[in-house]
Design a protein around this motif. Structure first.
Motif, PDB file in Angstrom:
ATOM      1  N   GLY A  15      20.517  -5.006  -9.072  1.00  0.00           N
ATOM      2  CA  GLY A  15      19.962  -5.867  -8.038  1.00  0.00           C
ATOM      3  C   GLY A  15      18.642  -6.491  -8.416  1.00  0.00           C
ATOM      4  O   GLY A  15      18.171  -7.407  -7.726  1.00  0.00           O
ATOM      5  N   SER A  17      15.746  -8.215 -11.301  1.00  0.00           N
ATOM      6  CA  SER A  17      15.672  -9.451 -12.072  1.00  0.00           C
ATOM      7  C   SER A  17      14.903  -9.240 -13.365  1.00  0.00           C
ATOM      8  O   SER A  17      14.046  -8.357 -13.455  1.00  0.00           O
ATOM      9  CB  SER A  17      14.966 -10.551 -11.266  1.00  0.00           C
ATOM     10  OG  SER A  17      15.659 -10.859 -10.090  1.00  0.00           O
ATOM     11  N   VAL A  63      28.412 -14.895 -14.839  1.00  0.00           N
ATOM     12  CA  VAL A  63      26.984 -14.960 -14.515  1.00  0.00           C
ATOM     13  C   VAL A  63      26.640 -16.147 -13.624  1.00  0.00           C
ATOM     14  O   VAL A  63      25.486 -16.278 -13.182  1.00  0.00           O
ATOM     15  CB  VAL A  63      26.120 -15.021 -15.795  1.00  0.00           C
ATOM     16  CG1 VAL A  63      26.448 -13.861 -16.719  1.00  0.00           C
ATOM     17  CG2 VAL A  63      26.284 -16.344 -16.519  1.00  0.00           C
ATOM     18  N   ARG A  66      24.011 -16.380 -10.676  1.00  0.00           N
ATOM     19  CA  ARG A  66      23.012 -15.308 -10.814  1.00  0.00           C
ATOM     20  C   ARG A  66      22.014 -15.600 -11.933  1.00  0.00           C
ATOM     21  O   ARG A  66      20.852 -15.203 -11.845  1.00  0.00           O
ATOM     22  CB  ARG A  66      23.707 -13.975 -11.109  1.00  0.00           C
ATOM     23  CG  ARG A  66      24.665 -13.526 -10.021  1.00  0.00           C
ATOM     24  CD  ARG A  66      25.171 -12.114 -10.290  1.00  0.00           C
ATOM     25  NE  ARG A  66      25.917 -12.006 -11.536  1.00  0.00           N
ATOM     26  CZ  ARG A  66      25.601 -11.178 -12.520  1.00  0.00           C
ATOM     27  NH1 ARG A  66      24.540 -10.385 -12.426  1.00  0.00           N
ATOM     28  NH2 ARG A  66      26.353 -11.125 -13.610  1.00  0.00           N
ATOM     29  N   PHE A  67      22.479 -16.247 -12.981  1.00  0.00           N
ATOM     30  CA  PHE A  67      21.638 -16.531 -14.144  1.00  0.00           C
ATOM     31  C   PHE A  67      21.317 -18.020 -14.193  1.00  0.00           C
ATOM     32  O   PHE A  67      22.152 -18.856 -13.831  1.00  0.00           O
ATOM     33  CB  PHE A  67      22.340 -16.149 -15.434  1.00  0.00           C
ATOM     34  CG  PHE A  67      22.513 -14.673 -15.662  1.00  0.00           C
ATOM     35  CD1 PHE A  67      22.279 -13.737 -14.666  1.00  0.00           C
ATOM     36  CD2 PHE A  67      22.939 -14.202 -16.908  1.00  0.00           C
ATOM     37  CE1 PHE A  67      22.439 -12.387 -14.885  1.00  0.00           C
ATOM     38  CE2 PHE A  67      23.102 -12.855 -17.149  1.00  0.00           C
ATOM     39  CZ  PHE A  67      22.851 -11.941 -16.129  1.00  0.00           C
ATOM     40  N   THR A  68      20.114 -18.329 -14.686  1.00  0.00           N
ATOM     41  CA  THR A  68      19.687 -19.711 -14.820  1.00  0.00           C
ATOM     42  C   THR A  68      19.009 -19.899 -16.176  1.00  0.00           C
ATOM     43  O   THR A  68      18.106 -19.135 -16.538  1.00  0.00           O
ATOM     44  CB  THR A  68      18.706 -20.110 -13.713  1.00  0.00           C
ATOM     45  OG1 THR A  68      19.311 -19.905 -12.439  1.00  0.00           O
ATOM     46  CG2 THR A  68      18.305 -21.579 -13.854  1.00  0.00           C
ATOM     47  N   MET A  82      17.529 -13.977 -14.991  1.00  0.00           N
ATOM     48  CA  MET A  82      18.668 -13.164 -14.574  1.00  0.00           C
ATOM     49  C   MET A  82      18.331 -12.483 -13.261  1.00  0.00           C
ATOM     50  O   MET A  82      17.396 -11.674 -13.197  1.00  0.00           O
ATOM     51  CB  MET A  82      18.990 -12.125 -15.647  1.00  0.00           C
ATOM     52  CG  MET A  82      19.248 -12.730 -17.022  1.00  0.00           C
ATOM     53  SD  MET A  82      19.747 -11.507 -18.243  1.00  0.00           S
ATOM     54  CE  MET A  82      18.252 -10.531 -18.368  1.00  0.00           C
ATOM     55  N   ASN A  83      19.080 -12.818 -12.228  1.00  0.00           N
ATOM     56  CA  ASN A  83      18.896 -12.234 -10.904  1.00  0.00           C
ATOM     57  C   ASN A  83      20.129 -11.430 -10.510  1.00  0.00           C
ATOM     58  O   ASN A  83      21.201 -11.601 -11.098  1.00  0.00           O
ATOM     59  CB  ASN A  83      18.631 -13.328  -9.877  1.00  0.00           C
ATOM     60  CG  ASN A  83      17.379 -14.127 -10.178  1.00  0.00           C
ATOM     61  OD1 ASN A  83      16.396 -13.607 -10.713  1.00  0.00           O
ATOM     62  ND2 ASN A  83      17.405 -15.405  -9.829  1.00  0.00           N
ATOM     63  N   SER A  84      19.962 -10.599  -9.510  1.00  0.00           N
ATOM     64  CA  SER A  84      21.078  -9.786  -8.989  1.00  0.00           C
ATOM     65  C   SER A  84      21.808  -9.084 -10.127  1.00  0.00           C
ATOM     66  O   SER A  84      23.042  -9.120 -10.211  1.00  0.00           O
ATOM     67  CB  SER A  84      22.051 -10.673  -8.201  1.00  0.00           C
ATOM     68  OG  SER A  84      21.396 -11.318  -7.139  1.00  0.00           O
ATOM     69  N   LEU A  85      21.053  -8.457 -10.979  1.00  0.00           N
ATOM     70  CA  LEU A  85      21.643  -7.833 -12.161  1.00  0.00           C
ATOM     71  C   LEU A  85      22.561  -6.673 -11.795  1.00  0.00           C
ATOM     72  O   LEU A  85      22.332  -5.953 -10.813  1.00  0.00           O
ATOM     73  CB  LEU A  85      20.537  -7.348 -13.099  1.00  0.00           C
ATOM     74  CG  LEU A  85      19.890  -8.468 -13.921  1.00  0.00           C
ATOM     75  CD1 LEU A  85      18.540  -8.037 -14.471  1.00  0.00           C
ATOM     76  CD2 LEU A  85      20.816  -8.891 -15.051  1.00  0.00           C
ATOM     77  N   LYS A  86      23.597  -6.533 -12.592  1.00  0.00           N
ATOM     78  CA  LYS A  86      24.602  -5.498 -12.400  1.00  0.00           C
ATOM     79  C   LYS A  86      24.646  -4.614 -13.646  1.00  0.00           C
ATOM     80  O   LYS A  86      24.293  -5.067 -14.746  1.00  0.00           O
ATOM     81  CB  LYS A  86      25.974  -6.135 -12.189  1.00  0.00           C
ATOM     82  CG  LYS A  86      26.042  -7.152 -11.069  1.00  0.00           C
ATOM     83  CD  LYS A  86      27.406  -7.820 -11.031  1.00  0.00           C
ATOM     84  CE  LYS A  86      27.485  -8.867  -9.932  1.00  0.00           C
ATOM     85  NZ  LYS A  86      28.820  -9.531  -9.893  1.00  0.00           N
ATOM     86  N   ASP A  89      25.955  -6.053 -16.779  1.00  0.00           N
ATOM     87  CA  ASP A  89      25.142  -7.011 -17.531  1.00  0.00           C
ATOM     88  C   ASP A  89      24.392  -6.340 -18.688  1.00  0.00           C
ATOM     89  O   ASP A  89      23.747  -7.028 -19.483  1.00  0.00           O
ATOM     90  CB  ASP A  89      24.112  -7.690 -16.615  1.00  0.00           C
ATOM     91  CG  ASP A  89      24.755  -8.564 -15.564  1.00  0.00           C
ATOM     92  OD1 ASP A  89      24.299  -8.511 -14.402  1.00  0.00           O
ATOM     93  OD2 ASP A  89      25.715  -9.293 -15.892  1.00  0.00           O
TER      94      ASP A  89
END
Length: 120
Positions: A15, A17, A63, A66-68, A82-86, A89
């Motif tokens: 969850g 970043s 991704v 979630r990723f930019t 990287m956001n909302s990482l799982k 990832d």
């Protein structure tokens, strides 16, 4: 001689970043496409996304949203936010430079990689 140096990896909870950076030198950065790939333990190097000369981006489905990826041509740096990482990832993340596709074999230059670990 092109040199790519990634930084910003680390350990983060699910969850969270992270922002990875890739500093490029040795070639006209503004005129090249840049990409991010990742290699999870026991798996092949997989496409994460890329950014072209005009800033247009393409992402892997895993991704997307979630990723930019962004780039600063004045600093010769490309970023991977990287956001909302799982936990899935978790991988070594690599940046690449060239004119490649989603296949790792089509990119010319690679960094050494930076480890991202996402705990559950």
């Amino acid at each position: 001689q092109v040199q790519l140096v990634e930084s910003g990896g680390g350990l983060v909870q699910a969850g969270g970043s992270l922002r990875l950076s890739c500093a490029a030198s040795g070639r006209s950065f503004a005129w090249t496409r840049m990409a991010w790939f990742r290699r999870a333990p026991g798996k092949e190097r997989m496409f994460v996304g890329n950014i072209n000369l005009s800033g247009e981006t393409l992402y892997a489905d895993s991704v997307k949203g979630r990723f930019t990826i962004s780039r600063d041509n004045t600093k010769n740096v490309v970023y991977l936010q990287m956001n909302s990482l799982k936990p899935e990832d978790t991988a070594v993340y690599y940046c690449a430079q060239g004119r490649g596709t989603q296949s790792a074999s089509t990119w010319d230059y690679w960094g050494q990689g930076t480890q991202v670990t996402v705990s559950s």
